[in-house]
Design an enzyme around this catalytic site. Structure first.
Site, PDB file in Angstrom:
ATOM      1  N   SER A 282       0.540  -0.885   0.283  1.00 49.31           N
ATOM      2  CA  SER A 282       0.267  -0.043   0.150  1.00 49.31           C
ATOM      3  C   SER A 282       0.634   1.032  -0.097  1.00 49.31           C
ATOM      4  O   SER A 282       1.596   1.650  -0.751  1.00 49.31           O
ATOM      5  CB  SER A 282      -0.645   0.113   1.071  1.00 49.31           C
ATOM      6  OG  SER A 282      -2.514   0.791   1.107  1.00 49.31           O
TER       7      SER A 282
ATOM      8  N   ASP B 226      -8.260  -6.431  -4.680  1.00 51.07           N
ATOM      9  CA  ASP B 226      -8.282  -5.344  -3.844  1.00 51.07           C
ATOM     10  C   ASP B 226      -8.601  -4.149  -4.836  1.00 51.07           C
ATOM     11  O   ASP B 226      -8.321  -4.287  -5.719  1.00 51.07           O
ATOM     12  CB  ASP B 226      -6.750  -5.348  -3.929  1.00 51.07           C
ATOM     13  CG  ASP B 226      -5.776  -3.823  -3.484  1.00 51.07           C
ATOM     14  OD1 ASP B 226      -6.965  -3.429  -3.164  1.00 51.07           O
ATOM     15  OD2 ASP B 226      -4.996  -3.834  -2.774  1.00 51.07           O
TER      16      ASP B 226
ATOM     17  N   HIS C 283      -7.885  -5.840  -0.048  1.00 54.09           N
ATOM     18  CA  HIS C 283      -6.140  -4.414   0.366  1.00 54.09           C
ATOM     19  C   HIS C 283      -5.851  -5.020   1.346  1.00 54.09           C
ATOM     20  O   HIS C 283      -4.727  -5.734   0.986  1.00 54.09           O
ATOM     21  CB  HIS C 283      -6.782  -3.104  -0.001  1.00 54.09           C
ATOM     22  CG  HIS C 283      -5.468  -1.977   0.370  1.00 54.09           C
ATOM     23  ND1 HIS C 283      -4.935  -2.660  -0.632  1.00 54.09           N
ATOM     24  CD2 HIS C 283      -5.255  -1.591   1.420  1.00 54.09           C
ATOM     25  CE1 HIS C 283      -3.841  -1.663  -0.543  1.00 54.09           C
ATOM     26  NE2 HIS C 283      -3.345  -1.053   0.774  1.00 54.09           N
TER      27      HIS C 283
END
Lengths: 424, 212
Positions: A188, A354, A387
């Protein structure tokens, strides 16, 4: 891979481990014997390094000086300083990747990957995880004291970028005498830092693992961040960012921000299979606004657990840093320009469910790398966990990272040159 | 668990065309293997030729398996993704038993010769006598142990014979540096026999090409 004997009695002498330099250090050392996951203690150091006479020139034009970086390190740096791995944390992460969190008491957020015998093997590698600039776990951020006013920065803190976070890390790596990191890894926002490292300091990065990330923050993601920031700022206890002096705490605003964000970290399938429409400790709906549904109760819990460990202004600043990240724009719209002549080995990882950093974002990175004939691996992991999958036990992710890192170590000749042998 | 699996994979028999491809590749070369499967050839080349190898593979499952073995492999499609690579970025571009599954073999072949100095292509020879016999005797599309799928579910959409492939090489102005055919037992056919015999007895062919 070798199997690791479970040796709980092993004593690790930490007095030998010492960082030097002109910077002022405060240091605590501890044996982290986290109960279930790691049977063996990791050599862990918690450090806070303040760069007194160094100016951190920020992309905004502002300067931070002095600045402090708080970091955890695991394992031992070898003699030629070639075995360092930098772990970069995500938006609401911190330096406690594989050590107990001082506020929550929970085990490290990436113990699935970092530890003895894990893919990021603390018996072999010297693993560093820093709290980003702008953060709230010891590195300089909006809750730090502004040397010019003697008060907390609050909104006087300059807006920082992913580039600034990485620049601060470069100062730290320099101070440790490390020329080239064996690997930079993160998911991320951590993945954004990985890309920034690989793009701007490519000679100093032997291998890079950007996970569930993008080379620029999407419009939708900026939109979600804006919702979070507005929630914080709408809380009357935020007090224009001066809540620390006013002795208030915008808990509700920050909790709502976290709740909204948390939804984006999951997926429709994950929410459905975890909660469905199940009711929370009740037989039927109450015709009111209590948390009737389990999913509501879960989100409220997530929100309120978060505010105990995170600073509201840090949340504003770090989300902004992500919004501003755009490696395309820095190279006239052509991402391939970010990786020209790169010698770094890449392993790009994405997850099928995601939707915050979808697979197509990773594919763009892969295309830019292949346009440079870079050495790149790319795995898209089938997962329904959204995610957040990068933080979870995803066996295919773990085996891909293990394979990639050990092949890199072989190529760099690490197994032969001074990696700490199994001390037992 | 996975250790055992890996061991089994290493011990399992090496494909005949892979051995020939290996013999064509010089040590320490940069190699792109298109349609690399689970990376068996790349692994062989890494171990025995110390190549700097990369792979493209359409099946994500195979890709993940290859990456876990420490190989540099990405998920991608020979038909659409080769355009991303710069000119002359590899010494060899390999297409092993894959060309028959591409949508546009001619374009793919041209891309190989753009990306690399040499292209190595192995393919099942549709002119092999067994295949001819099945069509002639039974009037049915051939199904063999090497080509086990029925016509309606095969990924192989562009079969060719050794002669056909040689003609394509001429069409795109590629120079045939070396051409080897192997029979059903994996034995190389002699250089001295005429092309029509290769085309009849060769079960698979491996071509080493360069740009004229």
């Amino acid at each position: 891979m070798t199997s690791h004997p479970k040796n709980k009695d092993q004593h690790i002498d930490q007095s030998e481990i010492n960082a030097s330099g002109n910077e002022s250090d405060t240091k605590t050392q501890e044996d982290t014997t986290s109960s279930s996951v790691n049977a063996r203690p990791i050599i862990t150091q918690s450090e806070t390094k303040t760069f007194e006479n160094t100016e951190l020139k920020l992309e905004s034009g502002a300067t931070l000086s002095p600045f402090t970086i708080a970091y955890e390190s695991y394992g031992t740096l070898n003699a030629d300083k070639s075995n360092a791995i930098l772990v970069c944390h995500a938006l609401t992460g911190d330096q406690y990747a594989a050590s107990k969190h001082p506020v929550t008491g929970k085990e490290g957020w990436w113990e699935i990957l970092v530890g003895p015998g894990k893919p990021i093997d603390t018996d072999k590698y010297f693993v560093i995880c820093t709290n980003v600039i702008g953060g709230c776990m010891g590195s300089t951020g909006p809750a730090s004291i502004n040397p010019e006013t003697g008060k907390t920065y609050g909104l006087e803190f300059p807006v920082i970028t992913i580039g600034d976070m990485v620049k601060a890390q470069v100062h730290l790596i320099d101070s440790l005498g490390i020329d080239q990191l064996f690997c930079v890894i993160g998911g991320s926002m951590g993945g954004m830092q990985v890309l920034q490292w690989a793009s701007k300091y490519s000679a100093r990065v032997f291998s890079a693992i950007p996970i569930a990330t993008a080379a620029r923050h999407s419009s939708q993601n900026i939109a979600f961040h804006e919702v979070g920031r507005q929630a914080v700022m709408a809380d009357p206890e935020w007090k224009g960012g001066r809540y620390l002096e006013e002795k208030t705490n915008p808990r509700k605003g920050l909790a709502v921000a976290r709740m909204a964000a948390h939804i984006t970290y999951l997926s429709d399938e994950a929410l459905h299979s975890k909660f469905g429409r199940n009711l929370q400790e009740r037989e039927k709906i109450t015709f009111g606004f209590d948390a009737d549904f389990q999913v509501e109760s879960y989100l409220r819990h997530q929100g309120f657990r978060f505010v105990d460990r995170f600073d509201a202004n840090s949340y504003l600043y770090i989300t902004r840093a992500m919004d501003y990240f755009d490696l395309f724009a820095e190279h006239n719209g052509i991402l391939a320009g970010a990786f020209q002549n790169t010698k770094t080995r890449f392993c790009v990882v994405s997850f099928t469910s995601d939707w915050l950093f979808p697979t197509r974002d990773s594919r763009q990175i892969v295309h830019a790398l292949t346009a440079n004939a870079a050495n790149v691996s790319f795995v898209d992991i089938a997962s329904e966990k959204g995610h957040d999958a990068f933080l979870l036990d995803e066996p295919e992710m773990i085996s891909a990272i293990r394979g990639f890192i050990s092949a890199g170590a072989k190529q760099k000749g690490l197994s032969a040159s001074g990696i700490q042998k199994d001390p037992s | 668990m996975s250790n055992n699996q890996e061991q089994q994979n290493t011990l399992s028999t090496i494909r005949h065309d892979h051995l020939i491809i290996k013999s064509m590749i010089s040590p320490n070369a940069r190699v792109l293997d298109i349609g690399c499967g689970d990376g068996a050839l790349l692994e062989l080349l890494r171990e025995e030729k110390n190549v700097d190898g990369r792979g493209i593979e359409i099946s994500q499952k195979n890709v993940n398996h290859a990456v876990a073995k420490g190989l540099s492999v990405i998920q991608g499609d020979a038909d659409s993704d080769l355009v991303n690579y710069p000119d002359k970025s590899f010494d060899y571009a390999v297409l092993s038993l894959t060309i028959q599954a591409t949508k546009n073999p001619k374009l793919v072949l041209e891309q190989l010769l753009r990306i690399a100095d040499y292209a190595i292509v192995s393919f099942p020879n549709f002119g092999h006598w067994k295949i001819r016999w099945q069509i002639l005797a039974f009037g049915r599309m051939p199904v063999t142990d090497k080509l086990p799928e029925q016509w309606y579910d095969t990924p192989n959409i562009h079969f060719c014979t050794v002669k056909d492939f040689a003609t394509l090489c001429k069409t795109i102005n590629a120079k045939v540096e070396e051409a080897i055919t192997i029979n059903g037992y994996g034995k190389e056919l002699s250089d001295n026999i005429p092309l029509f015999v290769h085309n009849l007895l060769g079960r698979e062919a491996v071509f080493l090409l360069s740009k004229n």
